[in-house]
Each structure stands twice: as C-alpha cells, then as structure tokens.
Design an enzyme around this catalytic site. Structure first.
Site, mmCIF file in Angstrom:
data_model
loop_
_atom_site.group_PDB
_atom_site.id
_atom_site.type_symbol
_atom_site.label_atom_id
_atom_site.label_comp_id
_atom_site.label_asym_id
_atom_site.label_seq_id
_atom_site.Cartn_x
_atom_site.Cartn_y
_atom_site.Cartn_z
ATOM 1 N N ASP A 156 0.590 -1.540 -0.143
ATOM 2 C CA ASP A 156 0.270 -0.288 0.298
ATOM 3 C C ASP A 156 1.097 1.334 0.133
ATOM 4 O O ASP A 156 2.065 1.504 0.208
ATOM 5 C CB ASP A 156 -0.738 -0.233 1.378
ATOM 6 C CG ASP A 156 -1.957 0.993 1.091
ATOM 7 O OD1 ASP A 156 -2.265 1.387 0.029
ATOM 8 O OD2 ASP A 156 -2.504 2.451 2.095
ATOM 9 N N HIS A 183 -2.959 -1.990 -3.861
ATOM 10 C CA HIS A 183 -3.097 -0.331 -3.827
ATOM 11 C C HIS A 183 -3.460 -0.741 -5.258
ATOM 12 O O HIS A 183 -2.461 -0.773 -5.685
ATOM 13 C CB HIS A 183 -2.029 0.459 -2.925
ATOM 14 C CG HIS A 183 -1.856 1.823 -3.791
ATOM 15 N ND1 HIS A 183 -2.552 2.379 -2.941
ATOM 16 C CD2 HIS A 183 -1.161 2.495 -4.487
ATOM 17 C CE1 HIS A 183 -1.900 3.579 -3.746
ATOM 18 N NE2 HIS A 183 -1.459 3.339 -4.553
ATOM 19 N N HIS A 236 -9.209 1.020 -0.986
ATOM 20 C CA HIS A 236 -9.870 1.926 -0.924
ATOM 21 C C HIS A 236 -9.937 2.026 -3.206
ATOM 22 O O HIS A 236 -9.651 3.184 -2.888
ATOM 23 C CB HIS A 236 -8.846 3.261 -0.936
ATOM 24 C CG HIS A 236 -7.592 2.836 -1.151
ATOM 25 N ND1 HIS A 236 -7.116 2.668 -2.562
ATOM 26 C CD2 HIS A 236 -5.876 3.159 -0.139
ATOM 27 C CE1 HIS A 236 -5.979 2.789 -2.504
ATOM 28 N NE2 HIS A 236 -5.331 3.178 -1.169
ATOM 29 N N ASP A 309 -8.430 4.111 5.917
ATOM 30 C CA ASP A 309 -7.454 4.665 5.340
ATOM 31 C C ASP A 309 -6.676 5.999 5.790
ATOM 32 O O ASP A 309 -5.952 6.448 5.367
ATOM 33 C CB ASP A 309 -7.104 5.536 3.569
ATOM 34 C CG ASP A 309 -5.634 4.940 3.300
ATOM 35 O OD1 ASP A 309 -4.522 5.161 3.828
ATOM 36 O OD2 ASP A 309 -5.998 5.036 1.820
ATOM 37 N N GLY A 328 -2.825 12.299 1.408
ATOM 38 C CA GLY A 328 -3.354 11.610 2.516
ATOM 39 C C GLY A 328 -4.449 12.590 3.626
ATOM 40 O O GLY A 328 -4.065 12.993 4.385
HETATM 41 O O1 DOR Z 1 -3.735 8.815 0.320
HETATM 42 C C1 DOR Z 1 -2.709 7.876 0.757
HETATM 43 N N1 DOR Z 1 -1.723 8.084 1.837
HETATM 44 N N2 DOR Z 1 -2.783 7.721 -0.136
HETATM 45 C C2 DOR Z 1 -2.117 6.272 -0.052
HETATM 46 O O2 DOR Z 1 -1.576 5.129 -0.881
HETATM 47 C C3 DOR Z 1 -1.052 6.363 0.912
HETATM 48 C C4 DOR Z 1 -1.473 6.672 2.566
HETATM 49 C C5 DOR Z 1 -0.215 7.591 2.836
HETATM 50 O O3 DOR Z 1 0.567 6.690 3.569
HETATM 51 O O4 DOR Z 1 0.157 8.826 3.280
HETATM 52 ZN ZN ZN Z 2 -3.323 3.157 -0.446
HETATM 53 ZN ZN ZN Z 3 -3.574 2.988 2.104
#
Ligand code: DOR
Ligand code: ZN
Ligand code: ZN
Length: 427
Positions: A156, A183, A236, A309, A328
């Site tokens: 991921d 992912h 997700h 997430d 994220g």
């Molecule tokens: O939004 C995200 N944040 N998507 C991801 O695939 C990784 C994650 C992160 O580790 O911050």
């Molecule tokens: Zn992810």
């Molecule tokens: Zn993630």
C-alpha cells in the site's frame, strides 16, 4: 470487579434493535442480558456505565490505517495513532507497511507488535509488504512474515506494477492461506498528478489521475486471483469502473473482497474548495458519478467493508500545497459520525448496516474473532452517543497530525466510551 454496561441499544446487520445489559469481566464479555425482557443484572461490586439511549456496538474494526511508526513519528506513532483510533471507537486496526523501514522483515513486525503491546491502547495487526522495500522487484519472505504475525501482504502506497510479480505473490499467498491486499495504481497512467482527472484539474491547470489507473489493476488482479485462487482484497475503491469489475468478478465466484473510505462515499472533486492539500489523497476524490457507484457498490455487497485509510501528515507537509504535499487524510476520529450523519440520519442506510460494515463484516472478511458482543468473546465495545451534534474541532483531534477536510463539519453520533480487551481506553 467487572463493568456492567446497562440499558444500551444493540443492533444487528438486519437492524434488529434490542436493549441489553452487557457485563465485561477481565478481557471478555461475561454476560449479556435482555433489558427489554426485564432481566435484572447483579451489579454489586461492579463498575456501572449507564448506556441508556446510547448505542452499544462491538468495537469498530479498521483494516486500513497508517500509524507511521517506525520512521515517520513526526506524523504519528503507535501511541498517538491508537489513541486517535480509540477516540473514533476503533478497537482493532490493521496497519499498513509503508513505514521506514517498511514492514518487510520479521524484525520490523516484532518491533510493531512490541510497541503496540507496550504503548498502544487498541489492538494493532500489521500487514507485511509484498515486495522488499515496496520496490516491486523481489518478494518478501511470506512464510516468515506470516509466522511473525502479519495478517496479509500489501505494498500500500504504491501499486505492484508487474503482473508477473503480482501473480507470483498471489500464488505464494494462496499456498499459505493468506490474502493479498492491493493498492491499485498503474504508474504509467499517473505522472505527477495530485488530483482526479476531471473538472478540478482542468480548472486549475493540473494533471489528473484517471480512473483507469486504478481500474486497470483491479481488472488485471481479479484475473490473476482467478488463476491463483488467492483471497484478493482491493483497497480504497474510488471508481465506477473498479466497482463494475469487482461486481463481475464476484459473480464469477472469484475470491475478491473490497473496501471503501468515508471520503470516497461523501466527497467528489466538485467539493474541493481550492488548492488546499487537506483535500489531497490517493486515490483522489473522483466525480459525483463515481461517488454514486461506490455507494451502490457498498449497498449491494460488491464492496464489503468500510475502512478509513487514516493517513496522517503534518501541517508543514500539507502546507506545501496541492502539487507538493503528500497524499492522505486522517480517518479515525470522524469516520462513524460522518457516515451516521450523512447516511443513517438521512434514511439512506440503517444503523445496523453501518455498524455491520465497521464491525462484523471486516472480522468475517479477514477471519478475525472480533466484531461481536457474544458471551465469551473478547470485550471490544464502543458506546456511541447517537444524539449529540457537534462540530469537528481541530483542537480536539487526538492524532499527532491535523490533516482533515472535515474541520468545522457539524456531525451527530460520537463514540463516548471505547473498551478494548476489557479496558476503558477512551471516555
Ligand atoms: O492517500 C494516501 N495516503 N494514499 C496512499 O496510498 C498512501 C497514504 C499514505 O501513506 O499517506
Ligand atoms: Zn493505498
Ligand atoms: Zn493506505
């Protein structure tokens, strides 16, 4: 001495609601009495929590979270992340391996488990990576990682680009009876894009992440899952095409399960107010049509479970702006109240449906003995005040980071007591 939780409302997947008294003793649920039948608990010598008018749910389970330890403790660590989870009502969380070092060795798994046991307040179950360093070049030692206690394998944060690598990973995982968690992202279709390929990107002159970059991996991987017989779980889900492919694969009897995040159920690219990186996540907010598709996917069982997430990043990192900030957003502390307010109170879902997708369903998908209030099971319990409405306040966020687009949202339905393995860890 135990804890009696009196007169709380319990609900099952069919939304059958019953008033119950629940006794927690040591780390187990010791007794459950039907309060509507007038059964009277013997409370002498026990702590008592009055849960009248409140929901008493199995502790929530979040199978997709980022705790950032080791390596990124400035964003979050196991102590702060598990407390943030507890505030959100979560008692079991499965942490992603994109730490530094990544969780690709037995030593790192042990490090996480030791830290969680000494500094965490809720149960932490780690994933191991599919490939060493998440570089997509060489598989990790799946058997050793399983032995050490991982619940599945995932890279991921990035997609596994090579179909052959993914197929080898699936075959190996299948032979061990373990799932692959994906992912889904084809790197050849996303080069330096911070948001969805759509109206927001066009308006702001940005490159966009197209739906196909996710769905191509979903399509490839369900075929590989069919060929290898592995349990394949899609992270997700954000696009209409992915939902369609997963639905089709399930109809064919392929062992595929999937998850969706609150933000993809609630927000589209049209909601992004401007170049604020608190609205930047991967996969990105898509179109209203995609939002409708993931909602329908969850409702018809194509998508099995809800995850957050939870992806903390510092204010300094997010202040770098839409182009440069990391992807994220936070998840734990707003997940239930967001979905309760926007889907249950509006009459779209029953309370039983929402609770099931955050408790029993994730336990079933991953074969965990949690997500239930049955006598004899581990005492993971979340008590939720379903009546109070209050705003999401930055000052109240327990996570070390504050990156959420939901600040200021007025939400109803807040976890008020969280009990993990029989201990009150949030109240
Ligand atoms: O939004 C995200 N944040 N998507 C991801 O695939 C990784 C994650 C992160 O580790 O911050
Ligand atoms: Zn992810
Ligand atoms: Zn993630």
């Amino acid at each position: 001495m135990g804890i009696w939780i009196l007169n709380g409302l319990t609900v099952d997947a069919n939304n059958v609601q019953t008033k119950k008294h629940v006794l927690v003793e040591n780390d187990k649920i010791a007794q459950v009495l039907d309060a509507s039948n007038g059964e009277v608990p013997q409370t002498a010598g026990h702590e008592v929590i009055d849960a009248a008018g409140k929901l008493v749910s199995p502790g929530f389970i979040d199978m997709h979270v980022h705790l950032r330890e080791p390596g990124f403790e400035h964003k979050e660590n196991i102590a702060t992340g598990t407390r943030s989870a507890a505030r959100g009502g979560f008692t079991t969380i499965a942490c992603m391996p994109n730490t530094r070092p990544v969780i690709d060795t037995v030593d790192t798994v042990n490090y996480i488990l030791d830290k969680a046991a000494t500094e965490g307040v809720v149960r932490v179950i780690p994933y191991g990576t599919i490939t060493k360093n998440e570089l997509g070049r060489e598989l990790t030692d799946f058997a050793a990682l399983k032995e050490a206690g991982v619940i599945g394998y995932t890279d991921d944060g990035v997609g596994v680009q090579s179909a052959q690598m993914m197929k080898d990973a699936m075959a190996l995982a299948a032979s061990l009876g373990m799932p692959i968690i994906a992912h889904c992202e084809d790197d050849t279709l996303v080069v330096g894009a911070p948001v969805n390929e759509g109206t927001f990107a066009t308006k702001h002159g940005l490159k966009g992440i197209p739906n196909e970059s996710e769905a191509i991996h979903v399509g490839r991987d369900v075929l590989l899952a069919e060929a290898t017989g592995v349990h394949y779980h899609v992270c997700h889900v954000s696009t209409e095409q992915s939902v369609r492919l997963i639905r089709h694969a399930k109809q064919f009897g392929i062992k595929v399960t999937a998850e969706v995040c609150p933000h993809h159920l609630l927000l589209s690219e049209e909601d992004i107010p401007g170049m604020d990186a608190n609205w930047k996540m991967n996969p990105p907010l898509r179109t209203p049509r995609d939002v409708q598709a993931v909602i329908e996917g969850l409702e018809d069982g194509t998508i099995d479970i809800i995850v957050t997430d939870h992806a903390p990043h510092t204010e300094e990192e997010k202040a770098k702006g839409m182009m440069l900030a990391p992807f994220g957003i936070l998840g734990f502390e707003t997940a239930f109240s967001l979905l309760y307010t926007k889907f249950v109170l509006t009459g779209k879902w029953t309370l039983g449906f929402l609770v099931d997708r955050m408790t029993k369903k994730p336990a079933d998908v991953f074969g965990l003995p949690y997500g239930t209030l049955e006598v004899g099971s581990v005492a993971d319990i979340t008590i939720v005040d379903l009546d109070t409405t209050k705003a999401v306040l930055k000052e109240e966020i327990v996570s070390r980071s504050k990156n959420t687009p939901f600040i200021g949202w007025e939400l109803q339905g807040w976890p008020v007591v969280t009990i993990a393995s029989g201990k009150i860890v949030w109240s």
